[in-house]
Design an enzyme around this catalytic site. Sequence first.
Site, PDB file in Angstrom:
ATOM      1  CG  ASP A  31      -1.707  -1.269   1.429  1.00 47.85           C
ATOM      2  OD1 ASP A  31      -2.141  -1.857   0.428  1.00 47.85           O
ATOM      3  OD2 ASP A  31      -1.896  -1.669   2.596  1.00 47.85           O
ATOM      4  CD  GLU A 244      -9.004  -2.723  -0.901  1.00 50.25           C
ATOM      5  OE1 GLU A 244      -9.504  -2.777   0.236  1.00 50.25           O
ATOM      6  OE2 GLU A 244      -8.267  -3.623  -1.355  1.00 50.25           O
TER       7      GLU A 244
HETATM    8  O1  FUB Z   1      -3.245  -3.537   3.518  1.00 51.51           O
HETATM    9  C1  FUB Z   1      -4.540  -3.810   3.975  1.00 51.51           C
HETATM   10  C2  FUB Z   1      -5.544  -3.496   2.926  1.00 51.51           C
HETATM   11  O2  FUB Z   1      -5.286  -4.256   1.766  1.00 51.51           O
HETATM   12  C3  FUB Z   1      -5.522  -2.070   2.438  1.00 51.51           C
HETATM   13  O3  FUB Z   1      -6.069  -1.161   3.326  1.00 51.51           O
HETATM   14  C4  FUB Z   1      -6.240  -2.246   1.161  1.00 51.51           C
HETATM   15  O4  FUB Z   1      -6.189  -1.165   0.302  1.00 51.51           O
HETATM   16  C5  FUB Z   1      -5.574  -3.496   0.621  1.00 51.51           C
HETATM   17  O5  FUB Z   1      -4.369  -3.202  -0.039  1.00 51.51           O
END
Ligand code: FUB
Length: 345
Positions: A31, A244
């Site tokens: 991320d 997301e």
């Molecule tokens: O790293 C945990 C979660 O996985 C993140 O918040 C999302 O965007 C995904 O990458």
Amino acid sequence: MPEDSIAHIDFEELNKKAISQPLVKHIYTADPSAHVFNGKIYIYPSHDVDAGDAFDDLGSHFAMEDYHILSMDSPTSDAVDNGNALHVNDVPWASKQMWAPDAAEKDGKYYLFFPAKAHDGIFRIGVAVSDSPVGPFTPQPEAIKNSFSIDPAVYKDEDGTYYMYFGGIWGGQLQRWRSGTFNAEQPESPFAFLPEANEPALCAKIAKLTDDLLEFAEEPKDVVITDENDEPLLQGDTDRRFFEASWLHKYNGKYYFSYSTGDTHYLCYAIGDNPYGPFKYAGRILEPVVGWTSHHSICAFEDKWYLFYHDSSLSKGVTHLRSVKVTELVHDENGLIKTIKPYID
Ligand code: FUB
């Protein structure tokens, strides 16, 4: 990339075909939110660990506890791990799951924005402050008022206004906030409370930040992504709808909102005329990587643009053990982003 296709991968071969290699190999990182501060690149990633939690569609196996900031003199130089910058045990309101963070600089101070589950099991977003871009960061005692869900990305516009984009469905709980308050009803399934396939998709959120960057200055609003007919994308349009990993960059006066499509594993983008949108869907940035998640940032350094992203090639496909990578990103003569294939065919 879904788990069942990983069983057939020859990782030695895959690594030869990868367009870039992990920036660090001694820890797992994911991320990546990259920024240039004082001429140097700082990457604010998640710090992946194997805490032994069961795999589920709520992402319980992403049980991260702290943040390590990486720094680089340029996109081709070695990345330095600057050590523990903030641990969940030092955040009074947080209990677990220190997921994807971001950072901003204002008046010589550095602000780390991070999601975590509060003691009641609800994701909130917090802020921690430091005099150094690499921390250590001192957290605020409470999460940002009215914050919820995950994946904060803070964008500083040219007029000096800071905006936070955030949100994520399934384990990110965005679908539980449709009425404006947290819906704690059962089932705990990530698929409950989502819109129907033919309804407008759930949107990322945007909120202007206060001058001290510690709170929202307004009620969060929807970041609407529209199709070729200027209609909102539908929830069933899983190859294009928001899941997301919000990010915002500005190119030639236009605002580019980029994000992950989650269960279809793409990084996509949409273009708008102002920070609030609407943003018109414009295409794919990155084809699926090894590992379930895809999450990125886009950052200019000197006269080029770069995509910071992650994959699970170093861990041989373990979805919650990821590694941050970087590659060049190109806008064509019409301002469209050339789609990147993470592995050469
Ligand atoms: O790293 C945990 C979660 O996985 C993140 O918040 C999302 O965007 C995904 O990458």
